[in-house]
Motif scaffolding. Structure first.
Motif, mmCIF file in Angstrom:
data_model
loop_
_atom_site.group_PDB
_atom_site.id
_atom_site.type_symbol
_atom_site.label_atom_id
_atom_site.label_comp_id
_atom_site.label_asym_id
_atom_site.label_seq_id
_atom_site.Cartn_x
_atom_site.Cartn_y
_atom_site.Cartn_z
ATOM 1 N N ARG A 1 0.789 -1.232 0.000
ATOM 2 C CA ARG A 1 0.000 0.000 0.000
ATOM 3 C C ARG A 1 0.826 1.289 0.000
ATOM 4 O O ARG A 1 0.435 2.253 -0.667
ATOM 5 C CB ARG A 1 -0.989 -0.022 1.158
ATOM 6 N N PHE B 1 1.307 2.438 -3.554
ATOM 7 C CA PHE B 1 0.186 2.408 -4.495
ATOM 8 C C PHE B 1 0.131 3.679 -5.344
ATOM 9 O O PHE B 1 -0.074 3.619 -6.563
ATOM 10 C CB PHE B 1 -1.137 2.186 -3.771
ATOM 11 N N ALA B 2 0.315 4.847 -4.733
ATOM 12 C CA ALA B 2 0.266 6.097 -5.499
ATOM 13 C C ALA B 2 1.387 6.147 -6.534
ATOM 14 O O ALA B 2 1.165 6.588 -7.670
ATOM 15 C CB ALA B 2 0.352 7.297 -4.558
ATOM 16 N N LEU C 1 0.357 3.906 -9.497
ATOM 17 C CA LEU C 1 -0.675 4.515 -10.338
ATOM 18 C C LEU C 1 -0.156 5.735 -11.093
ATOM 19 O O LEU C 1 -0.622 6.009 -12.205
ATOM 20 C CB LEU C 1 -1.902 4.858 -9.497
ATOM 21 N N GLU D 1 -11.467 -2.017 -2.308
ATOM 22 C CA GLU D 1 -10.276 -1.172 -2.210
ATOM 23 C C GLU D 1 -9.625 -0.905 -3.564
ATOM 24 O O GLU D 1 -9.288 0.242 -3.892
ATOM 25 C CB GLU D 1 -9.248 -1.800 -1.264
ATOM 26 N N LEU D 2 -9.460 -1.918 -4.361
ATOM 27 C CA LEU D 2 -8.807 -1.749 -5.652
ATOM 28 C C LEU D 2 -9.626 -0.829 -6.558
ATOM 29 O O LEU D 2 -9.087 0.068 -7.222
ATOM 30 C CB LEU D 2 -8.596 -3.121 -6.309
ATOM 31 N N GLU E 1 -11.774 1.532 -5.632
ATOM 32 C CA GLU E 1 -11.718 2.903 -5.115
ATOM 33 C C GLU E 1 -10.375 3.562 -5.376
ATOM 34 O O GLU E 1 -10.316 4.757 -5.680
ATOM 35 C CB GLU E 1 -12.069 2.933 -3.632
ATOM 36 N N ARG E 2 -9.292 2.818 -5.270
ATOM 37 C CA ARG E 2 -7.973 3.403 -5.547
ATOM 38 C C ARG E 2 -7.875 3.840 -7.010
ATOM 39 O O ARG E 2 -7.313 4.890 -7.313
ATOM 40 C CB ARG E 2 -6.864 2.437 -5.192
ATOM 41 N N CYS E 3 -8.418 3.044 -7.908
ATOM 42 C CA CYS E 3 -8.393 3.410 -9.328
ATOM 43 C C CYS E 3 -9.272 4.635 -9.592
ATOM 44 O O CYS E 3 -8.871 5.547 -10.325
ATOM 45 C CB CYS E 3 -8.830 2.230 -10.184
ATOM 46 N N SER F 1 -10.045 6.986 -7.473
ATOM 47 C CA SER F 1 -9.382 8.139 -6.867
ATOM 48 C C SER F 1 -8.241 8.654 -7.746
ATOM 49 O O SER F 1 -7.931 9.849 -7.721
ATOM 50 C CB SER F 1 -8.837 7.789 -5.482
ATOM 51 N N ALA F 2 -7.619 7.764 -8.501
ATOM 52 C CA ALA F 2 -6.540 8.150 -9.415
ATOM 53 C C ALA F 2 -7.078 8.584 -10.775
ATOM 54 O O ALA F 2 -6.314 8.796 -11.712
ATOM 55 C CB ALA F 2 -5.563 6.984 -9.591
#
Length: 172
Positions: free
Chosen positions: A87, A90-91, A94, A127-128, A130-132, A134-135
């Motif tokens: 984690r 992660f940023a 992406l 989670e996956l 939402e992370r995408c 958010s990016a």
């Protein structure tokens, strides 16, 4: 499933890429995906903490969980991550996506099925996805469930606008 066989998730989306495009295989391990990407004519950068080498592939040895991000400022037409989750990076991962992002790894609930069991390495529900989002990646497909006896999440997302792939071409 044979551990040398590329993931069906990668094989489903690979026809959307063209020879000559760039691909990053993050935490590439034994190289099952690296080999498939190179065979498809992609210019592959593979990175793992163990030393390795494949002809025609940019091979980088780096512990992704220690020290500075080794790919700062680099972007790839495809960023592929399978069976890996850290984690804190992660940023960074992406940020390296120029177009396609494919990620497939273990999710919460896996601890009842087998390894890994450490929650640090298991995606939480949604989670996956939402992370995408958010990016600002456009999610084309997302799955969360049991596949071949393992609890996984997997996603296919794009950064670039443009025509979406035909659904028929994605179904084997």
């Amino acid at each position: 499933m044979n551990p040398d066989t590329p993931s069906p998730w990668l094989l489903r989306w690979l026809p959307q890429l063209r020879a000559g495009q760039t691909a990053l295989d993050l935490a590439c391990g034994a190289g099952r995906h690296t080999r498939a990407l190179a065979a498809a004519g992609l210019r592959v950068t593979a990175i793992d903490r163990q030393p390795f080498a494949w002809p025609g592939v940019e091979c980088l040895q780096s512990d992704l969980e220690q020290g500075p991000w080794p790919l700062a400022g680099r972007r790839f037409d495809l960023v592929l991550v399978t069976n890996y989750l850290w984690r804190p990076r992660f940023a960074d991962v992406l940020d390296g996506v120029d177009d396609w992002f494919l990620h497939e790894t273990f999710a919460a609930g896996q601890q009842q099925l087998g390894r890994p069991t450490n929650p640090d390495f298991l995606l939480q529900p949604g989670e996956l996805f939402e992370r995408c989002r958010s990016a600002q990646l456009h999610v084309l497909a997302y799955e969360d469930g049991v596949v071949n006896g393992a609890r996984i999440q997997r996603i296919a997302a794009r950064r670039r606008a443009g025509p979406l792939p035909l659904l028929e071409s994605l179904i084997p």
